[in-house]
Motif scaffolding. Sequence first.
Motif, PDB file in Angstrom:
ATOM      1  N   LEU A   1       0.853  -1.288  -0.050  1.00  0.00           N
ATOM      2  CA  LEU A   1       0.119  -0.015  -0.020  1.00  0.00           C
ATOM      3  C   LEU A   1       0.651   1.332   0.004  1.00  0.00           C
ATOM      4  O   LEU A   1       2.001   1.215   0.635  1.00  0.00           O
ATOM      5  CB  LEU A   1      -0.833  -0.037   1.104  1.00  0.00           C
ATOM      6  CG  LEU A   1      -1.876  -1.132   1.298  1.00  0.00           C
ATOM      7  CD1 LEU A   1      -1.677  -1.764   2.503  1.00  0.00           C
ATOM      8  CD2 LEU A   1      -3.287  -0.895   1.088  1.00  0.00           C
ATOM      9  N   GLY A   2       0.233   2.322  -0.635  1.00  0.00           N
ATOM     10  CA  GLY A   2       1.021   3.643  -0.502  1.00  0.00           C
ATOM     11  C   GLY A   2       0.882   4.468   0.631  1.00  0.00           C
ATOM     12  O   GLY A   2      -0.562   4.263   0.983  1.00  0.00           O
ATOM     13  N   VAL A   3       1.552   5.167   1.019  1.00  0.00           N
ATOM     14  CA  VAL A   3       1.450   5.904   2.226  1.00  0.00           C
ATOM     15  C   VAL A   3       1.115   7.442   1.811  1.00  0.00           C
ATOM     16  O   VAL A   3       1.938   8.017   1.083  1.00  0.00           O
ATOM     17  CB  VAL A   3       2.565   5.994   3.434  1.00  0.00           C
ATOM     18  CG1 VAL A   3       2.339   6.941   4.574  1.00  0.00           C
ATOM     19  CG2 VAL A   3       2.804   4.550   3.671  1.00  0.00           C
ATOM     20  N   VAL A   4      -0.057   7.815   2.174  1.00  0.00           N
ATOM     21  CA  VAL A   4      -0.236   9.538   1.793  1.00  0.00           C
ATOM     22  C   VAL A   4      -0.151  10.377   2.736  1.00  0.00           C
ATOM     23  O   VAL A   4       0.604  11.440   2.703  1.00  0.00           O
ATOM     24  CB  VAL A   4      -1.815   9.330   1.463  1.00  0.00           C
ATOM     25  CG1 VAL A   4      -2.164  10.885   0.955  1.00  0.00           C
ATOM     26  CG2 VAL A   4      -2.214   8.453   0.138  1.00  0.00           C
ATOM     27  N   SER A   5      -0.496   9.918   4.100  1.00  0.00           N
ATOM     28  CA  SER A   5      -0.053  11.102   5.154  1.00  0.00           C
ATOM     29  C   SER A   5      -0.410  10.280   6.415  1.00  0.00           C
ATOM     30  O   SER A   5      -0.947   9.217   6.610  1.00  0.00           O
ATOM     31  CB  SER A   5      -1.163  12.369   5.100  1.00  0.00           C
ATOM     32  OG  SER A   5      -2.537  11.729   5.143  1.00  0.00           O
ATOM     33  N   ALA A   6       0.178  10.778   7.539  1.00  0.00           N
ATOM     34  CA  ALA A   6      -0.076  10.197   8.994  1.00  0.00           C
ATOM     35  C   ALA A   6      -0.106  11.487  10.023  1.00  0.00           C
ATOM     36  O   ALA A   6       0.618  12.306   9.389  1.00  0.00           O
ATOM     37  CB  ALA A   6       1.017   9.326   9.079  1.00  0.00           C
ATOM     38  N   ALA A   7      -0.880  11.222  11.026  1.00  0.00           N
ATOM     39  CA  ALA A   7      -0.694  12.182  12.263  1.00  0.00           C
ATOM     40  C   ALA A   7      -1.089  11.475  13.255  1.00  0.00           C
ATOM     41  O   ALA A   7      -1.847  10.569  13.381  1.00  0.00           O
ATOM     42  CB  ALA A   7      -1.757  13.182  11.768  1.00  0.00           C
ATOM     43  N   ALA A   8      -0.634  12.054  14.397  1.00  0.00           N
ATOM     44  CA  ALA A   8      -0.919  11.739  15.807  1.00  0.00           C
ATOM     45  C   ALA A   8      -1.584  12.847  16.645  1.00  0.00           C
ATOM     46  O   ALA A   8      -1.112  13.542  17.286  1.00  0.00           O
ATOM     47  CB  ALA A   8       0.299  11.287  16.450  1.00  0.00           C
ATOM     48  N   PRO A   9      -3.108  13.131  16.618  1.00  0.00           N
ATOM     49  CA  PRO A   9      -3.664  14.192  17.290  1.00  0.00           C
ATOM     50  C   PRO A   9      -3.481  13.870  18.649  1.00  0.00           C
ATOM     51  O   PRO A   9      -3.558  12.763  19.159  1.00  0.00           O
ATOM     52  CB  PRO A   9      -5.021  13.966  16.667  1.00  0.00           C
ATOM     53  CG  PRO A   9      -5.176  12.497  16.070  1.00  0.00           C
ATOM     54  CD  PRO A   9      -3.992  11.898  15.885  1.00  0.00           C
ATOM     55  N   GLU A  10      -3.610  14.925  19.277  1.00  0.00           N
ATOM     56  CA  GLU A  10      -3.767  15.018  20.699  1.00  0.00           C
ATOM     57  C   GLU A  10      -4.818  14.613  21.339  1.00  0.00           C
ATOM     58  O   GLU A  10      -6.004  15.000  20.792  1.00  0.00           O
ATOM     59  CB  GLU A  10      -3.340  16.473  21.459  1.00  0.00           C
ATOM     60  CG  GLU A  10      -1.705  17.030  21.069  1.00  0.00           C
ATOM     61  CD  GLU A  10      -1.707  18.053  21.883  1.00  0.00           C
ATOM     62  OE1 GLU A  10      -2.183  18.302  22.739  1.00  0.00           O
ATOM     63  OE2 GLU A  10      -0.559  18.763  21.394  1.00  0.00           O
ATOM     64  N   VAL A  11      -5.277  14.004  22.285  1.00  0.00           N
ATOM     65  CA  VAL A  11      -6.411  13.415  23.063  1.00  0.00           C
ATOM     66  C   VAL A  11      -6.202  13.606  24.484  1.00  0.00           C
ATOM     67  O   VAL A  11      -4.961  13.531  24.952  1.00  0.00           O
ATOM     68  CB  VAL A  11      -6.740  11.982  22.742  1.00  0.00           C
ATOM     69  CG1 VAL A  11      -7.025  11.879  21.016  1.00  0.00           C
ATOM     70  CG2 VAL A  11      -5.812  11.255  22.872  1.00  0.00           C
TER      71      VAL A  11
END
Length: 249
Positions: A225-235
């Motif tokens: 699979l290709g990686v488009v974007s990633a993030a780790a939002p605060e919770v």
Amino acid sequence: MLARSVLLVVLLLGGCGTAAAPAPAPVGEPLRVMTWNVLTSRSDPADWAPVIAAHRPDVVGLQEICAAEVTGLAALLRARGLAYTAVPGPVVPTPDEDAAPVNAALRRPCADRGDVTYGLGVLSRLPVAAASTTLFAPDRRDEQRGYQRVDLGGLVVVNAHLGLNGTAGPQLRALAGVAAGEPGPVVVLGDLNRADVGPLGALTSVGSFPTSGAGAIDHVLVRGLGVVSAAAPEVSVSDHRPLVAELRR
């Protein structure tokens, strides 16, 4: 290297039969995945549901969650119009391991009166073809660990929570072997308890993000699979941030 596999029946909660089953994403279509250690003793499904609903992942890998919470969380999300199938994955030790103090302590977060139901869970908006939970070899240095394998019909998701005290290394290599044996695309999700996962054959990381006080220990690894974007939002409802990745088939 691996202990016995326990086949899990995929639990389809009441009400889900009224919604049309989502079709697998065609080749080239985006796929959104999330991994999140939810720390059940601090919060509950009512706290986690808004976070998941805000990001609307197609697949969620959950760690440190009780089996009943996985099904309850799916029900809350269905009430928000998100048709998730719940796949609980309790890490149930053998009778001998269950008697060990480190595993007996796992009864308390889930208020179990019988087998331990604490461990893993997957939520999927894609059709679930099969699911199983596999235990790693017992190791007295740490609580029982394991991983789920969920077949989404041409896409395999592996959801894992690896160990502490030096146990994660062999477990991580075992996961790489599992991924290598799959014929199609694979997504590995989980709290791997290591900031540096190192080279893992054809598996590619979506990136390194600080997800807890221990650093970048939660990971999304992919093959095919290709990686488009990633993030780790605060919770505020866990000691870990969720890691959300946009992928493309």
